[in-house]
Design a protein around this motif. Sequence first.
Motif, short mmCIF file in Angstrom:
data_model
loop_
_atom_site.label_atom_id
_atom_site.label_comp_id
_atom_site.label_asym_id
_atom_site.label_seq_id
_atom_site.Cartn_x
_atom_site.Cartn_y
_atom_site.Cartn_z
N VAL A 101 -9.26 -11.72 10.85
CA VAL A 101 -8.32 -12.59 11.75
C VAL A 101 -9.42 -13.72 11.39
N ILE A 102 -8.77 -14.74 10.83
CA ILE A 102 -9.25 -16.39 11.24
C ILE A 102 -8.79 -17.27 12.29
N TYR A 103 -9.81 -18.11 12.93
CA TYR A 103 -9.03 -18.20 14.14
C TYR A 103 -9.63 -20.03 14.17
N GLN A 104 -8.94 -20.92 15.19
CA GLN A 104 -9.27 -21.91 14.99
C GLN A 104 -10.20 -22.11 15.42
N GLY A 105 -10.69 -22.23 16.43
CA GLY A 105 -12.83 -22.02 17.16
C GLY A 105 -12.95 -21.40 15.87
N GLY A 106 -12.76 -20.18 15.43
CA GLY A 106 -13.92 -19.89 14.64
C GLY A 106 -14.28 -20.73 13.48
N VAL A 107 -13.33 -21.63 13.01
CA VAL A 107 -13.09 -22.57 12.02
C VAL A 107 -14.01 -24.05 12.43
N ILE A 108 -13.45 -24.36 13.70
CA ILE A 108 -14.85 -25.62 14.31
C ILE A 108 -16.18 -24.84 15.11
N GLN A 109 -16.14 -23.42 14.86
CA GLN A 109 -18.16 -23.27 15.64
C GLN A 109 -18.24 -23.28 14.42
N GLY A 110 -17.81 -22.58 13.14
CA GLY A 110 -18.15 -22.19 12.36
C GLY A 110 -19.00 -24.51 11.03
N LEU A 111 -17.85 -24.83 11.74
CA LEU A 111 -18.24 -25.95 10.71
C LEU A 111 -18.93 -27.29 11.45
N SER A 112 -18.80 -26.51 12.82
CA SER A 112 -20.11 -27.33 13.59
C SER A 112 -21.22 -26.38 13.87
N ILE A 113 -21.84 -25.72 12.84
CA ILE A 113 -22.86 -24.90 12.96
C ILE A 113 -23.36 -25.42 11.99
N ALA A 114 -22.89 -25.16 10.57
CA ALA A 114 -23.19 -25.40 9.41
C ALA A 114 -23.19 -26.77 9.59
N PHE A 115 -22.57 -27.98 9.98
CA PHE A 115 -23.56 -28.98 9.63
C PHE A 115 -24.66 -29.29 10.55
N ARG A 116 -25.03 -28.40 11.63
CA ARG A 116 -25.75 -29.30 12.46
C ARG A 116 -27.12 -28.04 11.64
N PHE A 117 -26.93 -27.18 10.63
CA PHE A 117 -28.16 -26.43 9.78
C PHE A 117 -28.48 -27.31 9.00
N PHE A 118 -27.68 -28.16 8.16
CA PHE A 118 -27.33 -29.04 6.87
C PHE A 118 -28.58 -30.53 7.47
N LEU A 119 -27.77 -31.09 8.59
CA LEU A 119 -28.37 -31.92 8.99
C LEU A 119 -29.97 -31.88 9.17
N LEU A 120 -30.57 -30.36 10.13
CA LEU A 120 -31.69 -30.40 10.12
C LEU A 120 -32.75 -30.48 9.61
N VAL A 121 -31.62 -29.37 8.03
CA VAL A 121 -32.50 -29.18 7.17
C VAL A 121 -32.77 -30.42 6.17
N LEU A 122 -31.99 -31.31 5.87
CA LEU A 122 -31.97 -32.69 5.48
C LEU A 122 -32.76 -34.18 6.04
N VAL A 123 -32.48 -34.23 7.22
CA VAL A 123 -34.20 -34.81 7.98
C VAL A 123 -35.59 -33.88 7.78
N THR A 124 -35.77 -32.66 8.22
CA THR A 124 -36.70 -32.72 8.07
C THR A 124 -37.56 -31.98 6.92
N SER A 125 -36.39 -31.53 6.04
CA SER A 125 -37.04 -32.04 4.94
C SER A 125 -37.58 -33.45 4.17
N LEU A 126 -37.15 -34.67 4.63
CA LEU A 126 -37.24 -36.33 4.39
C LEU A 126 -39.20 -35.54 5.21
#
Length: 188
Positions: A101-126
């Motif tokens: 079962v996929i809930y709306q909160g799971g999609v929102i939370q997943g996108l939020s955490i994944a995007f945070r992780f992406f931003l952290l990797v991008l900026v720290t790589s710089l």
Amino acid sequence: MKSLMIIGQFVPGTSLLHRLDPRTKMIAIFSFVIIVFFANNVQSYGWLTLFAVMLVLLSRISIPYIIRGITPVWFLIVFTFILHLFITRDGPVLWEIGSFVIYQGGVIQGLSIAFRFFLLVLVTSLLTLTTSPMEITDAIEELFAPPLKKIKVPVHELALMMSISLRFIPTLLEETEKISKAQASRGC
């Protein structure tokens, strides 16, 4: 693998980001990391994205090179998103197949955490792309020496260990690639 992984590599240049004092870069990165964890709405993610894009442009490092370098981390980002899809049970049901079962909160939370992780990797790589390992070592030592020396932490030795680690990440990745290619050529 060297072309696939940019973490730990230094790209010499003359951009504004390259010339910026390493201590200033480190303080800015630490501040960015803290701010990323407080982001909780689309507007804050928009500002963080704008800041990250601005830093990428200021670095004058090829955008395809940066994207190609972050590619190995995509597995972790996607895995984080999928994990949240199935673990977070909040909001209305969006999709259901058997026991999955996929809930709306799971999609929102997943996108939020994944995007945070992406931003952290991008900026720290710089940071590692625009600052030599020796400059990073000196900055760490200068920033952390005053408070940590009071409690008798060997700051110079810690900074040296970090410098050695940063220098050997690309070498380790190259050796891993050589071993993988040798095994592939033997049919293993």
